[in-house]
Scaffold this motif. Structure first.
Motif, PDB file in Angstrom:
ATOM      1  N   VAL A  11       0.853  -1.191   0.000  1.00  0.00           N
ATOM      2  CA  VAL A  11       0.000   0.000   0.000  1.00  0.00           C
ATOM      3  C   VAL A  11       0.892   1.246   0.000  1.00  0.00           C
ATOM      4  N   CYS A  12       0.501   2.249  -0.758  1.00  0.00           N
ATOM      5  CA  CYS A  12       1.198   3.538  -0.773  1.00  0.00           C
ATOM      6  C   CYS A  12       0.443   4.469   0.173  1.00  0.00           C
ATOM      7  N   MET A  13       1.113   4.885   1.231  1.00  0.00           N
ATOM      8  CA  MET A  13       0.474   5.658   2.300  1.00  0.00           C
ATOM      9  C   MET A  13       1.106   7.040   2.385  1.00  0.00           C
ATOM     10  N   GLY A  14       0.298   8.099   2.366  1.00  0.00           N
ATOM     11  CA  GLY A  14       0.800   9.465   2.440  1.00  0.00           C
ATOM     12  C   GLY A  14       1.061   9.931   3.860  1.00  0.00           C
ATOM     13  N   GLU A  15       1.478  11.172   3.980  1.00  0.00           N
ATOM     14  CA  GLU A  15       1.749  11.787   5.280  1.00  0.00           C
ATOM     15  C   GLU A  15       0.461  11.960   6.072  1.00  0.00           C
ATOM     16  N   GLY A  16       0.541  11.761   7.367  1.00  0.00           N
ATOM     17  CA  GLY A  16      -0.548  12.096   8.261  1.00  0.00           C
ATOM     18  C   GLY A  16      -1.814  11.283   8.122  1.00  0.00           C
ATOM     19  N   VAL A  17      -1.747  10.165   7.390  1.00  0.00           N
ATOM     20  CA  VAL A  17      -2.921   9.296   7.239  1.00  0.00           C
ATOM     21  C   VAL A  17      -3.267   8.704   8.599  1.00  0.00           C
ATOM     22  N   MET A  18      -4.571   8.583   8.882  1.00  0.00           N
ATOM     23  CA  MET A  18      -5.035   7.953  10.110  1.00  0.00           C
ATOM     24  C   MET A  18      -5.898   6.750   9.749  1.00  0.00           C
ATOM     25  N   VAL A  19      -5.523   5.592  10.292  1.00  0.00           N
ATOM     26  CA  VAL A  19      -6.260   4.356  10.040  1.00  0.00           C
ATOM     27  C   VAL A  19      -6.643   3.778  11.397  1.00  0.00           C
ATOM     28  N   MET A  20      -7.933   3.738  11.660  1.00  0.00           N
ATOM     29  CA  MET A  20      -8.434   3.309  12.968  1.00  0.00           C
ATOM     30  C   MET A  20      -8.505   1.777  13.063  1.00  0.00           C
ATOM     31  N   ALA A  21      -8.763   1.291  14.260  1.00  0.00           N
ATOM     32  CA  ALA A  21      -8.851  -0.145  14.522  1.00  0.00           C
ATOM     33  C   ALA A  21      -9.896  -0.801  13.624  1.00  0.00           C
ATOM     34  N   GLY A  22      -9.547  -1.952  13.091  1.00  0.00           N
ATOM     35  CA  GLY A  22     -10.491  -2.723  12.299  1.00  0.00           C
ATOM     36  C   GLY A  22     -10.601  -2.304  10.844  1.00  0.00           C
ATOM     37  N   ALA A  23      -9.915  -1.245  10.443  1.00  0.00           N
ATOM     38  CA  ALA A  23      -9.931  -0.845   9.031  1.00  0.00           C
ATOM     39  C   ALA A  23      -9.045  -1.801   8.236  1.00  0.00           C
ATOM     40  N   VAL A  30      -6.961  -2.133   4.452  1.00  0.00           N
ATOM     41  CA  VAL A  30      -6.489  -1.526   3.210  1.00  0.00           C
ATOM     42  C   VAL A  30      -5.785  -2.625   2.428  1.00  0.00           C
ATOM     43  N   ASP A  31      -6.361  -2.985   1.296  1.00  0.00           N
ATOM     44  CA  ASP A  31      -5.920  -4.127   0.501  1.00  0.00           C
ATOM     45  C   ASP A  31      -4.777  -3.752  -0.445  1.00  0.00           C
ATOM     46  N   VAL A  32      -4.301  -4.733  -1.165  1.00  0.00           N
ATOM     47  CA  VAL A  32      -3.108  -4.616  -2.001  1.00  0.00           C
ATOM     48  C   VAL A  32      -3.216  -3.499  -3.037  1.00  0.00           C
ATOM     49  N   ARG A  33      -2.097  -2.861  -3.242  1.00  0.00           N
ATOM     50  CA  ARG A  33      -1.899  -1.831  -4.262  1.00  0.00           C
ATOM     51  C   ARG A  33      -2.793  -0.609  -4.102  1.00  0.00           C
ATOM     52  N   ALA A  34      -3.452  -0.455  -2.963  1.00  0.00           N
ATOM     53  CA  ALA A  34      -4.262   0.739  -2.719  1.00  0.00           C
ATOM     54  C   ALA A  34      -3.351   1.930  -2.449  1.00  0.00           C
ATOM     55  N   ARG A  35      -3.865   3.113  -2.699  1.00  0.00           N
ATOM     56  CA  ARG A  35      -3.133   4.353  -2.446  1.00  0.00           C
ATOM     57  C   ARG A  35      -3.994   5.239  -1.549  1.00  0.00           C
ATOM     58  N   ILE A  36      -3.424   5.613  -0.418  1.00  0.00           N
ATOM     59  CA  ILE A  36      -4.114   6.476   0.532  1.00  0.00           C
ATOM     60  C   ILE A  36      -3.300   7.765   0.623  1.00  0.00           C
ATOM     61  N   HIS A  37      -3.866   8.863   0.161  1.00  0.00           N
ATOM     62  CA  HIS A  37      -3.112  10.117   0.090  1.00  0.00           C
ATOM     63  C   HIS A  37      -3.122  10.865   1.420  1.00  0.00           C
ATOM     64  N   ASP A  38      -2.296  11.905   1.481  1.00  0.00           N
ATOM     65  CA  ASP A  38      -2.022  12.660   2.700  1.00  0.00           C
ATOM     66  C   ASP A  38      -3.283  13.029   3.484  1.00  0.00           C
ATOM     67  N   ILE A  39      -3.167  12.930   4.769  1.00  0.00           N
ATOM     68  CA  ILE A  39      -4.123  13.271   5.831  1.00  0.00           C
ATOM     69  C   ILE A  39      -5.529  12.710   5.614  1.00  0.00           C
ATOM     70  N   ALA A  40      -5.632  11.596   4.886  1.00  0.00           N
ATOM     71  CA  ALA A  40      -6.919  10.896   4.795  1.00  0.00           C
ATOM     72  C   ALA A  40      -7.187  10.194   6.126  1.00  0.00           C
ATOM     73  N   VAL A  41      -8.459   9.989   6.434  1.00  0.00           N
ATOM     74  CA  VAL A  41      -8.861   9.356   7.691  1.00  0.00           C
ATOM     75  C   VAL A  41      -9.771   8.177   7.367  1.00  0.00           C
ATOM     76  N   LEU A  42      -9.393   6.985   7.854  1.00  0.00           N
ATOM     77  CA  LEU A  42     -10.188   5.770   7.687  1.00  0.00           C
ATOM     78  C   LEU A  42     -10.680   5.348   9.063  1.00  0.00           C
ATOM     79  N   TRP A  43     -11.987   5.442   9.282  1.00  0.00           N
ATOM     80  CA  TRP A  43     -12.589   5.116  10.568  1.00  0.00           C
ATOM     81  C   TRP A  43     -12.703   3.596  10.731  1.00  0.00           C
ATOM     82  N   PRO A  44     -13.044   3.125  11.935  1.00  0.00           N
ATOM     83  CA  PRO A  44     -13.126   1.682  12.171  1.00  0.00           C
ATOM     84  C   PRO A  44     -14.039   0.978  11.168  1.00  0.00           C
ATOM     85  N   GLY A  45     -13.549  -0.136  10.681  1.00  0.00           N
ATOM     86  CA  GLY A  45     -14.333  -0.953   9.766  1.00  0.00           C
ATOM     87  C   GLY A  45     -14.306  -0.502   8.324  1.00  0.00           C
ATOM     88  N   ALA A  46     -13.660   0.612   8.004  1.00  0.00           N
ATOM     89  CA  ALA A  46     -13.552   1.035   6.605  1.00  0.00           C
ATOM     90  C   ALA A  46     -12.745  -0.009   5.844  1.00  0.00           C
TER      91      ALA A  46
END
Length: 190
Positions: free
Chosen positions: A97-109, A111-127
């Motif tokens: 996974v390509c992860m940007g600066e300041g990304v927040m990934v909560m418990a239970g989220a 993120v599968d293969v080859r996904a890209r999460i850009h800067d300061i994105a927020v993934l809440w539980p279960g996303a």
């Protein structure tokens, strides 16, 4: 390096708990409008009292003001503050996974293969972000959202709880997708 939380309201307390779960020492909250317990100063005053050489930052302005959130982050970044990713130990992140600066990934989220999460994105539980999907900068994925393969979520968007975005779905930048929605708009070639 100690971590400052930019914001001091409900979301900031959640971010502080996430940071602690990730092993960071929280130095306090930064708030330009409110004073109170554990608020160490404003974005102007912390440059002297908590400089970027010894402190990093986590953006805890919520989704209700996404333009202000990104503006504050860009200003602090310009001052030299780094924003480390905060990934809960009970989240699953595929190793490519390509992860940007300041990304927040909560418990239970997830993120599968080859996904890209850009800067300061927020993934809440279960996303759940499936393979090859892209989550734009400054975007919030609410609890139990499902972003299917190759989907592209534009920056500064809010995706409501329980929403599903189909394979190759495209959500334009600055979108507000209500809770329990089905997003079926796709790229024309998909």
């Amino acid at each position: 390096m100690k971590l400052l939380i930019y914001g001091s309201q409900d979301f900031a307390r959640t971010v502080a708990a996430l940071a602690s779960d990730c092993g960071h020492e929280v130095a306090g909250f930064v708030d330009d409008f409110n004073h109170g317990p554990n608020v160490v100063g404003s974005s102007q005053s912390i440059r002297q009292s908590h400089p970027p050489q010894s402190h990093s930052i986590a953006m805890a302005i919520g989704y209700k003001n996404l333009p202000a959130r990104i503006a504050a982050w860009l200003a602090l970044r310009e001052e030299g503050y780094l924003a480390p990713p905060l990934i809960h130990p009970r989240a699953y992140i595929a190793r490519d996974v390509c992860m940007g600066e300041g990304v927040m990934v909560m418990a239970g989220a997830i993120v599968d293969v080859r996904a890209r999460i850009h800067d300061i994105a927020v993934l809440w539980p279960g996303a759940c972000v499936n393979h090859d999907a892209t989550i734009g900068r400054n975007t919030f994925l609410s609890p139990n959202t499902t972003i299917c393969g190759h989907a592209d979520i534009g920056g500064s968007s809010f995706i409501g709880a329980g929403t599903a975005v189909v394979d190759y779905g495209v959500v334009p930048e600055s979108s507000f997708v209500p809770m329990l929605s089905r997003w079926t708009r796709r790229r024309p070639e998909a």
